[in-house]
Structure formats: structure tokens, C-alpha cells
Design a protein around this motif. Structure first.
Motif, PDB file in Angstrom:
ATOM      1  N   UNK A 173       0.824  -1.207   0.000  1.00  0.00           N
ATOM      2  CA  UNK A 173       0.000   0.000   0.000  1.00  0.00           C
ATOM      3  C   UNK A 173       0.860   1.259   0.000  1.00  0.00           C
ATOM      4  N   UNK A 174       1.931   1.245   0.780  1.00  0.00           N
ATOM      5  CA  UNK A 174       2.829   2.397   0.844  1.00  0.00           C
ATOM      6  C   UNK A 174       3.537   2.619  -0.487  1.00  0.00           C
ATOM      7  N   UNK A 175       3.918   1.554  -1.163  1.00  0.00           N
ATOM      8  CA  UNK A 175       4.588   1.692  -2.450  1.00  0.00           C
ATOM      9  C   UNK A 175       3.653   2.296  -3.488  1.00  0.00           C
ATOM     10  N   UNK A 176       2.377   1.910  -3.451  1.00  0.00           N
ATOM     11  CA  UNK A 176       1.411   2.481  -4.388  1.00  0.00           C
ATOM     12  C   UNK A 176       1.178   3.960  -4.123  1.00  0.00           C
ATOM     13  N   UNK A 177       1.322   4.376  -2.865  1.00  0.00           N
ATOM     14  CA  UNK A 177       1.215   5.812  -2.564  1.00  0.00           C
ATOM     15  C   UNK A 177       2.427   6.562  -3.065  1.00  0.00           C
ATOM     16  N   UNK A 178       3.598   6.086  -2.703  1.00  0.00           N
ATOM     17  CA  UNK A 178       4.833   6.822  -2.999  1.00  0.00           C
ATOM     18  C   UNK A 178       5.215   6.741  -4.472  1.00  0.00           C
ATOM     19  N   UNK A 179       5.017   5.593  -5.088  1.00  0.00           N
ATOM     20  CA  UNK A 179       5.427   5.386  -6.481  1.00  0.00           C
ATOM     21  C   UNK A 179       4.313   4.692  -7.261  1.00  0.00           C
ATOM     22  N   UNK A 180       3.204   5.384  -7.486  1.00  0.00           N
ATOM     23  CA  UNK A 180       2.086   4.736  -8.176  1.00  0.00           C
ATOM     24  C   UNK A 180       2.425   4.438  -9.630  1.00  0.00           C
TER      25      UNK A 180
ATOM     26  N   UNK B 185      -0.093  11.730  -3.970  1.00  0.00           N
ATOM     27  CA  UNK B 185       0.487  10.787  -3.025  1.00  0.00           C
ATOM     28  C   UNK B 185       1.661  11.342  -2.251  1.00  0.00           C
ATOM     29  N   UNK B 186       2.196  12.470  -2.704  1.00  0.00           N
ATOM     30  CA  UNK B 186       3.327  13.084  -1.991  1.00  0.00           C
ATOM     31  C   UNK B 186       2.988  14.493  -1.509  1.00  0.00           C
ATOM     32  N   UNK B 187       1.717  14.711  -1.260  1.00  0.00           N
ATOM     33  CA  UNK B 187       1.283  16.006  -0.735  1.00  0.00           C
ATOM     34  C   UNK B 187       1.603  16.067   0.757  1.00  0.00           C
ATOM     35  N   UNK B 188       2.470  17.005   1.191  1.00  0.00           N
ATOM     36  CA  UNK B 188       2.859  17.061   2.604  1.00  0.00           C
ATOM     37  C   UNK B 188       1.719  17.471   3.531  1.00  0.00           C
ATOM     38  N   UNK B 189       0.625  18.007   2.995  1.00  0.00           N
ATOM     39  CA  UNK B 189      -0.512  18.343   3.853  1.00  0.00           C
ATOM     40  C   UNK B 189      -1.405  17.133   4.098  1.00  0.00           C
ATOM     41  N   UNK B 190      -1.125  16.038   3.430  1.00  0.00           N
ATOM     42  CA  UNK B 190      -1.868  14.791   3.673  1.00  0.00           C
ATOM     43  C   UNK B 190      -0.976  13.722   4.313  1.00  0.00           C
ATOM     44  N   UNK B 191       0.309  13.687   3.919  1.00  0.00           N
ATOM     45  CA  UNK B 191       1.216  12.657   4.398  1.00  0.00           C
ATOM     46  C   UNK B 191       2.452  13.274   5.040  1.00  0.00           C
ATOM     47  N   UNK B 192       2.799  12.801   6.223  1.00  0.00           N
ATOM     48  CA  UNK B 192       4.026  13.242   6.875  1.00  0.00           C
ATOM     49  C   UNK B 192       5.220  12.657   6.133  1.00  0.00           C
ATOM     50  N   UNK B 193       6.265  13.489   5.941  1.00  0.00           N
ATOM     51  CA  UNK B 193       7.466  13.042   5.227  1.00  0.00           C
ATOM     52  C   UNK B 193       7.073  12.256   3.988  1.00  0.00           C
ATOM     53  N   UNK B 194       6.376  12.876   3.040  1.00  0.00           N
ATOM     54  CA  UNK B 194       5.759  12.120   1.939  1.00  0.00           C
ATOM     55  C   UNK B 194       6.741  11.447   0.990  1.00  0.00           C
TER      56      UNK B 194
ATOM     57  N   UNK C 134       5.133   1.719   7.931  1.00  0.00           N
ATOM     58  CA  UNK C 134       4.566   1.809   9.271  1.00  0.00           C
ATOM     59  C   UNK C 134       3.905   3.163   9.533  1.00  0.00           C
ATOM     60  N   UNK C 135       3.799   4.002   8.522  1.00  0.00           N
ATOM     61  CA  UNK C 135       3.228   5.327   8.741  1.00  0.00           C
ATOM     62  C   UNK C 135       1.786   5.216   9.235  1.00  0.00           C
ATOM     63  N   UNK C 136       1.414   6.156  10.106  1.00  0.00           N
ATOM     64  CA  UNK C 136       0.072   6.158  10.674  1.00  0.00           C
ATOM     65  C   UNK C 136      -0.955   6.768   9.737  1.00  0.00           C
ATOM     66  N   UNK C 137      -0.484   7.543   8.768  1.00  0.00           N
ATOM     67  CA  UNK C 137      -1.420   8.224   7.860  1.00  0.00           C
ATOM     68  C   UNK C 137      -1.524   7.502   6.525  1.00  0.00           C
ATOM     69  N   UNK C 138      -1.440   6.181   6.556  1.00  0.00           N
ATOM     70  CA  UNK C 138      -1.487   5.405   5.318  1.00  0.00           C
ATOM     71  C   UNK C 138      -2.857   5.548   4.653  1.00  0.00           C
TER      72      UNK C 138
END
Length: 338
Positions: free
Chosen positions: A218-225, A259-268, A274-278
Motif C-alpha cells: 500500500x505504501x509503495x502504491x502511494x509513494x510510487x504509483x 500521493x506526496x502532498x505534505x498536507x496529507x502525508x508526513x514526510x511524503x 509503518x506510517x500512521x497516515x497510510x
């Protein structure tokens, strides 16, 4: 796609909410622009689109890209609206169902994506015969690679693992084209493996706790869709953070930027399973069979590789590099098996 000119589509106007009560944000207040912003088709843009996305989010949250012929939407909230709000429909087929599935992640956005209860007849929402085929194929491919001093995981593994479901070979298989085309799942799998192999400590954790592979997927699809840009069209006036779009406006939703918007994801920019804002919506519509199938391929693929090659690592001097603009992922993953 034929390019429209800015004169053919009225420039959106800043929304009243934007004028009177701007949302709390460190971003500068920007108005929608009919021109002057960076273009997705500019020379070199595909080399590092994330730098371009950052500029768009901060300075041009809604601007017209003349070479592309569409308005660019780059912020997470705006992209989510364009993908789910009934004021947006599929592009260029305006007959697509309002509010229906949008192409995203592993889904091509077909109107015939089915509810889970019509597909969930096997293991993990994937029919049993397909789940067995994925597991068997993953282990066969991994064992073949294990006997080589060096291999390319894209050419030798990712290209062969995704299951191509032919019409009529399973429940709903004839109805959902997403399961018949493997390109997006192949690209997503390559990015998933690249992100894990880049962090040997994280890879070691996956050996001990294979169940964590789902979060890493899931994290990979966010960071590198694999899908970076989704095209939509407004069917009614729609207000976004950068302004108001009229009906009939073509809109390019920048999935890679959202997926890399800093207002939605911390350290995008950081790959962190393990991020809490997945965000669990990135693979695609919940009812699309390609979504659980892609996840199963990633989980079984990683397990097979680590079982066959406990010392799996990058080949000496190799670093993965993603390419592409509309779809993006690494084209080679050179590894050593031991």
C-alpha cells in the motif's frame, strides 16, 4: 488527445471560500491560471516529475497546461474530489458513470468493476485457482533466479508473475478488463520490490513478519504509483482549492503528486510502511478484482524471492531508476542472489 486552447475553456475563478476563509496552510495563496505554469510535456519533466509536482502544488494548484490540453490538479484533496465527485466523469468518454470507478492504481476504471461479493470466492478476495497459480508461479520463478549469479527482477520475475486472466476463466473474469491486462501490476510490482531492496533492514523485517508486506504494498502504491496521471472531465461546475472549473473542462489528476502532498502525508517522500497516515484507497476502486490480485502477487512474489534467496541484494554498483510520465516505474532491477 487533441489539445484545446485556453480560449476554448473559460478560466476558473477563485471560489468564495478561498477568498473569505482560506484553509489553514503553509502554502502561498494561489489563484487558478490559464497559462504560465509548467507543463507535464516540457522537456525533461519525465526525468523528475516529483519536483514538478511540488511546484504545481505550491504555486499552481489549478492551471491550464496548453501542450497537454487539460487543467492540472495536483493537491491531494483536489485529486480525491476529481476522482470521486459526481461532477467529474471519465475522459474522453463522457458517458462514464458519474461518481463511478475512476482509473487509479491497478484499475483501468471500467464501469463493469464488480462488487467484492461477486468476486470473493477464494483466498483473500481472489479465486482459489488464481491464488494457487500466483503462488506456484512465484516460487518457480524465484528458484530459477536463485541459480544465477545475477538477474534482472523486471525481465525475469515481474514480467511473468502477474496473472493474465482470460475471458471466461473465472467468475467475473469476462467482465473486468483490469484482470486481463498485466502492465500496471507489473510496473507496481517492480516499484514495490525496488522500495524494499533499497532498505536491507526493512527487507529483513519482511522475512520475519511476512504479513507486513501488505502495508509495504500500500505504501509503495502511494509513494510510487504506476499510474501517475488520470484524465477526467467536469460535467458540472466544480470548485477546488485553486478555483472553480466550468462544466466540460478536461482535467488531469496528478496521482503521483497527490500521493506526496505534505498536507496529507508526513514526510511524503519517505517510504514508510509503518506510517500512521497510510491511505488505503490508492490501489483503485474497492470492488475491482485487480486490486486484491495485485496485492496477492506482491505478497507471494516477495515471499518466494526471500525464501529462495535469503541474501538477495542489489548487484554491485546498481541503483534503480524509474522512468515514464503517464505510467512510471523501474525498467530494470539488477540483483545478486547470494
Amino acid at each position: 488527445m487533441p489539445a484545446d486552447t485556453p480560449g476554448d475553456i473559460p478560466a476558473p475563478t477563485p471560489s468564495p471560500e478561498r477568498r473569505t476563509a482560506p484553509r489553514p496552510s503553509a502554502r502561498p495563496r494561489c489563484a487558478a491560471r490559464a497559462g504560465g505554469g509548467p507543463s507535464l510535456l516540457a522537456p525533461g519533466a519525465a526525468n523528475d516529475p516529483y519536483r514538478l509536482y511540488r511546484v504545481l502544488r505550491e504555486e499552481y494548484p489549478l492551471c491550464y497546461d496548453a501542450p497537454l490540453g487539460a487543467w492540472l490538479v495536483s493537491r491531494y484533496d483536489d485529486v480525491a474530489t476529481a476522482l470521486t465527485d459526481p461532477r467529474f466523469a471519465g475522459f474522453p468518454h463522457d458517458g462514464a458513470p458519474r461518481g463511478g470507478p475512476a482509473p487509479l492504481g491497478l484499475c483501468h476504471g471500467g464501469a463493469r468493476c464488480l462488487p467484492r461479493d461477486r468476486y470473493a470466492v477464494g483466498t483473500g478476495d481472489v479465486p482459489g485457482h488464481l491464488a494457487e497459480r500466483v503462488e506456484r508461479t512465484a516460487h518457480v520463478l524465484a528458484r530459477r533466479i536463485a541459480g544465477r549469479p545475477q538477474a534482472d527482477l523486471v525481465a525475469d520475475f515481474c514480467r511473468w508473475l502477474p496473472v493474465r486472466v482470460r475471458a471466461g476463466t473465472g467468475p467475473a473474469a469476462d467482465a473486468v478488463p483490469c484482470t486481463r491486462h498485466t502492465g500496471l501490476r507489473e510496473t507496481a510490482l517492480a516499484s514495490f520490490l525496488a522500495n524494499l531492496l533499497d532498505d536491507p533492514d526493512l527487507t529483513a523485517v519482511m522475512r520475519i513478519e511476512p504479513a507486513l508486506a501488505g502495508r509495504a504494498w500500500t505504501e509503495s502504491l502511494r509513494r510510487d504509483p504506476p499510474v501517475q496521471v488520470v484524465l477526467r472531465r467536469t460535467v458540472a461546475e466544480a470548485t477546488l482549492s485553486g478555483g472553480t472549473l466550468p462544466a466540460g473542462a478536461p482535467v488531469a489528476c496528478l496521482i503521483g503528486s497527490a500521493g506526496r502532498d505534505p498536507e496529507r502525508f508526513a514526510a511524503p517522500d519517505v517510504f514508510d510502511p509503518f506510517r500512521r497516515d497510510q491511505d488505503r484507497s490508492t490501489p483503485g476502486p474497492a470492488g475491482c478484482p485487480a486490486v486484491p490480485l495485485g496485492r496477492l502477487e506482491a505478497e507471494q512474489g516477495l515471499r518466494a524471492l526471500l525464501d529462495a534467496m535469503p541474501a538477495l541484494r542489489w548487484a554491485d554498483g546498481f541503483r534503480p531508476a524509474a522512468t515514464g510520465l503517464l505510467t512510471r516505474g523501474p525498467r530494470s532491477l539488477l540483483v545478486r542472489s547470494g
